[in-house]
Design a protein around this motif. Structure first.
Motif, PDB file in Angstrom:
ATOM      1  N   GLU A   1      34.909 -35.438  58.575  1.00 26.62           N
ATOM      2  CA  GLU A   1      35.269 -36.251  57.406  1.00 26.62           C
ATOM      3  C   GLU A   1      36.249 -37.387  57.746  1.00 26.62           C
ATOM      4  N   TYR A   2      37.325 -37.052  58.462  1.00 26.70           N
ATOM      5  CA  TYR A   2      38.339 -38.070  58.769  1.00 26.70           C
ATOM      6  C   TYR A   2      37.816 -39.120  59.749  1.00 26.70           C
ATOM      7  N   ASP A   3      36.925 -38.688  60.658  1.00 28.78           N
ATOM      8  CA  ASP A   3      36.320 -39.661  61.585  1.00 28.78           C
ATOM      9  C   ASP A   3      35.540 -40.701  60.780  1.00 28.78           C
ATOM     10  N   LEU A   4      34.788 -40.215  59.820  1.00 29.09           N
ATOM     11  CA  LEU A   4      33.963 -41.106  58.977  1.00 29.09           C
ATOM     12  C   LEU A   4      34.851 -42.030  58.152  1.00 29.09           C
ATOM     13  N   GLN A   5      35.984 -41.494  57.703  1.00 31.24           N
ATOM     14  CA  GLN A   5      36.946 -42.299  56.930  1.00 31.24           C
ATOM     15  C   GLN A   5      37.477 -43.448  57.801  1.00 31.24           C
ATOM     16  N   MET A   6      37.819 -43.136  59.062  1.00 30.63           N
ATOM     17  CA  MET A   6      38.308 -44.162  59.992  1.00 30.63           C
ATOM     18  C   MET A   6      37.234 -45.222  60.229  1.00 30.63           C
ATOM     19  N   LEU A   7      35.998 -44.772  60.406  1.00 29.62           N
ATOM     20  CA  LEU A   7      34.896 -45.711  60.635  1.00 29.62           C
ATOM     21  C   LEU A   7      34.672 -46.586  59.398  1.00 29.62           C
ATOM     22  N   ASP A   8      34.927 -46.023  58.215  1.00 28.16           N
ATOM     23  CA  ASP A   8      34.830 -46.808  56.971  1.00 28.16           C
ATOM     24  C   ASP A   8      35.888 -47.912  56.942  1.00 28.16           C
TER      25      ASP A   8
ATOM     26  N   LEU B   1      35.473 -54.732  61.437  1.00 30.62           N
ATOM     27  CA  LEU B   1      36.080 -54.552  62.764  1.00 30.62           C
ATOM     28  C   LEU B   1      35.097 -53.825  63.663  1.00 30.62           C
ATOM     29  N   PRO B   2      35.013 -54.191  64.934  1.00 27.11           N
ATOM     30  CA  PRO B   2      34.171 -53.398  65.824  1.00 27.11           C
ATOM     31  C   PRO B   2      34.784 -52.007  66.024  1.00 27.11           C
ATOM     32  N   ALA B   3      33.940 -51.001  66.097  1.00 29.59           N
ATOM     33  CA  ALA B   3      34.413 -49.632  66.327  1.00 29.59           C
ATOM     34  C   ALA B   3      33.556 -48.989  67.416  1.00 29.59           C
ATOM     35  N   HIS B   4      34.196 -48.147  68.211  1.00 32.61           N
ATOM     36  CA  HIS B   4      33.532 -47.490  69.331  1.00 32.61           C
ATOM     37  C   HIS B   4      33.992 -46.038  69.360  1.00 32.61           C
ATOM     38  N   CYS B   5      33.050 -45.107  69.437  1.00 37.77           N
ATOM     39  CA  CYS B   5      33.385 -43.680  69.429  1.00 37.77           C
ATOM     40  C   CYS B   5      33.340 -43.100  70.838  1.00 37.77           C
ATOM     41  N   LEU B   6      34.404 -42.398  71.192  1.00 41.40           N
ATOM     42  CA  LEU B   6      34.428 -41.671  72.459  1.00 41.40           C
ATOM     43  C   LEU B   6      34.178 -40.198  72.154  1.00 41.40           C
ATOM     44  N   LEU B   7      33.089 -39.668  72.687  1.00 41.13           N
ATOM     45  CA  LEU B   7      32.793 -38.241  72.518  1.00 41.13           C
ATOM     46  C   LEU B   7      33.465 -37.518  73.679  1.00 41.13           C
ATOM     47  N   THR B   8      34.708 -37.116  73.439  1.00 38.42           N
ATOM     48  CA  THR B   8      35.539 -36.563  74.505  1.00 38.42           C
ATOM     49  C   THR B   8      35.145 -35.137  74.857  1.00 38.42           C
TER      50      THR B   8
ATOM     51  N   ARG C   1      24.737 -41.473  67.619  1.00 41.78           N
ATOM     52  CA  ARG C   1      24.331 -42.885  67.521  1.00 41.78           C
ATOM     53  C   ARG C   1      23.415 -43.110  66.323  1.00 41.78           C
ATOM     54  N   LYS C   2      22.524 -42.156  66.087  1.00 40.43           N
ATOM     55  CA  LYS C   2      21.598 -42.262  64.954  1.00 40.43           C
ATOM     56  C   LYS C   2      22.379 -42.206  63.634  1.00 40.43           C
ATOM     57  N   ALA C   3      23.332 -41.261  63.546  1.00 43.96           N
ATOM     58  CA  ALA C   3      24.144 -41.099  62.326  1.00 43.96           C
ATOM     59  C   ALA C   3      25.005 -42.335  62.063  1.00 43.96           C
ATOM     60  N   LEU C   4      25.471 -42.983  63.133  1.00 44.37           N
ATOM     61  CA  LEU C   4      26.319 -44.171  62.979  1.00 44.37           C
ATOM     62  C   LEU C   4      25.517 -45.361  62.453  1.00 44.37           C
ATOM     63  N   GLY C   5      24.244 -45.379  62.736  1.00 45.30           N
ATOM     64  CA  GLY C   5      23.363 -46.433  62.210  1.00 45.30           C
ATOM     65  C   GLY C   5      23.835 -47.850  62.497  1.00 45.30           C
TER      66      GLY C   5
ATOM     67  N   VAL D   1      26.892 -48.934  62.720  1.00 45.17           N
ATOM     68  CA  VAL D   1      28.243 -49.231  62.216  1.00 45.17           C
ATOM     69  C   VAL D   1      29.248 -49.226  63.370  1.00 45.17           C
ATOM     70  N   ALA D   2      28.977 -48.398  64.373  1.00 48.15           N
ATOM     71  CA  ALA D   2      29.844 -48.304  65.551  1.00 48.15           C
ATOM     72  C   ALA D   2      28.987 -47.918  66.745  1.00 48.15           C
ATOM     73  N   THR D   3      29.512 -48.146  67.927  1.00 51.48           N
ATOM     74  CA  THR D   3      28.845 -47.700  69.146  1.00 51.48           C
ATOM     75  C   THR D   3      29.454 -46.362  69.560  1.00 51.48           C
ATOM     76  N   ALA D   4      28.783 -45.639  70.454  1.00 47.95           N
ATOM     77  CA  ALA D   4      29.290 -44.334  70.883  1.00 47.95           C
ATOM     78  C   ALA D   4      28.924 -44.091  72.336  1.00 47.95           C
ATOM     79  N   GLN D   5      29.727 -43.288  72.988  1.00 46.49           N
ATOM     80  CA  GLN D   5      29.479 -42.935  74.383  1.00 46.49           C
ATOM     81  C   GLN D   5      30.061 -41.567  74.687  1.00 46.49           C
TER      82      GLN D   5
END
Length: 195
Positions: free
Chosen positions: A123-130, A137-144, A162-166, A168-172
């Motif tokens: 939930e909070y991750d999605l809030q930050m991405l919102d 703003l560009p956003a990038h997710c680190l899957l640690t 990546r599919k869920a982000l659609g 909105v942000a990149t992920a790695q």
């Protein structure tokens, strides 16, 4: 290639907008759940062992912590969210401060959202991405902690995120432990900071 973030140094902590540097610098914010590996990611990206303090205690970072990578180029460590054991009043103060930070901070060049690969897009991750989306703003997710999964599950999780982000942000995938994805993430941050 030399690491453009290697010279990062602690500058100051802030818990009010008026304490932030002049709004003409460039900064990249790092957000993540408590214990998602945010401090470890910052340390790995700057190639320093203890730039950001890592802790087994969730909620260790209780202010915005500014690290200067180059003059007027900052990495900003946001308080961990989620289950930090802090009084309600403190949590509300953080929330208001972070909301305000995202609304008014013109210097913000991008947002890194750090999430444990085993528990992404909470939930909070999605809030930050919102916040990032609302500010364009560009956003990038680190899957640690990607080293905690085998290659198959890593790839599957990355694809799902990546599919869920659609778009909105990149992920790695990322692991401070085994150095997965450090160069890729560093390139993103350095690009936003125009280093």
């Amino acid at each position: 290639m030399a690491n453009p973030l290697a010279q990062a140094e602690f500058r100051f902590s802030a818990d009010a907008i008026k304490q932030l540097p002049v709004d003409t610098v460039l900064e990249v914010a790092f957000a993540g759940r408590s214990n998602a590996g945010k401090s470890s990611a910052l340390n790995a990206l700057t190639h320093q062992k203890s730039l950001a303090r890592t802790s087994k205690t969730p909620g260790r970072t209780q202010q915005l912590v500014y690290f200067e990578a180059k003059p007027e180029r900052y990495l900003v460590d946001l308080p961990g969210y989620g289950y930090a054991k802090v009084p309600e009043q403190v949590r509300l103060h953080w929330q208001q401060f972070i909301n305000q930070y995202f609304q008014v901070r013109a210097s913000l060049a991008g947002l890194i959202v750090v999430m444990d690969v085993r528990h992404p897009l909470r939930e909070y991750d999605l809030q930050m991405l919102d916040f990032a989306k609302n500010r364009s703003l560009p956003a990038h997710c680190l899957l640690t902690k990607s080293d905690k999964l085998g290659r198959g599950p890593q790839a599957k999780t990355l694809l799902e995120v990546r599919k869920a982000l659609g778009g909105v942000a990149t992920a790695q995938l990322f692991s401070a432990e085994t150095k997965i994805g450090i160069d890729e993430a560093r390139k993103v941050v350095a690009g936003w900071l125009q280093l």
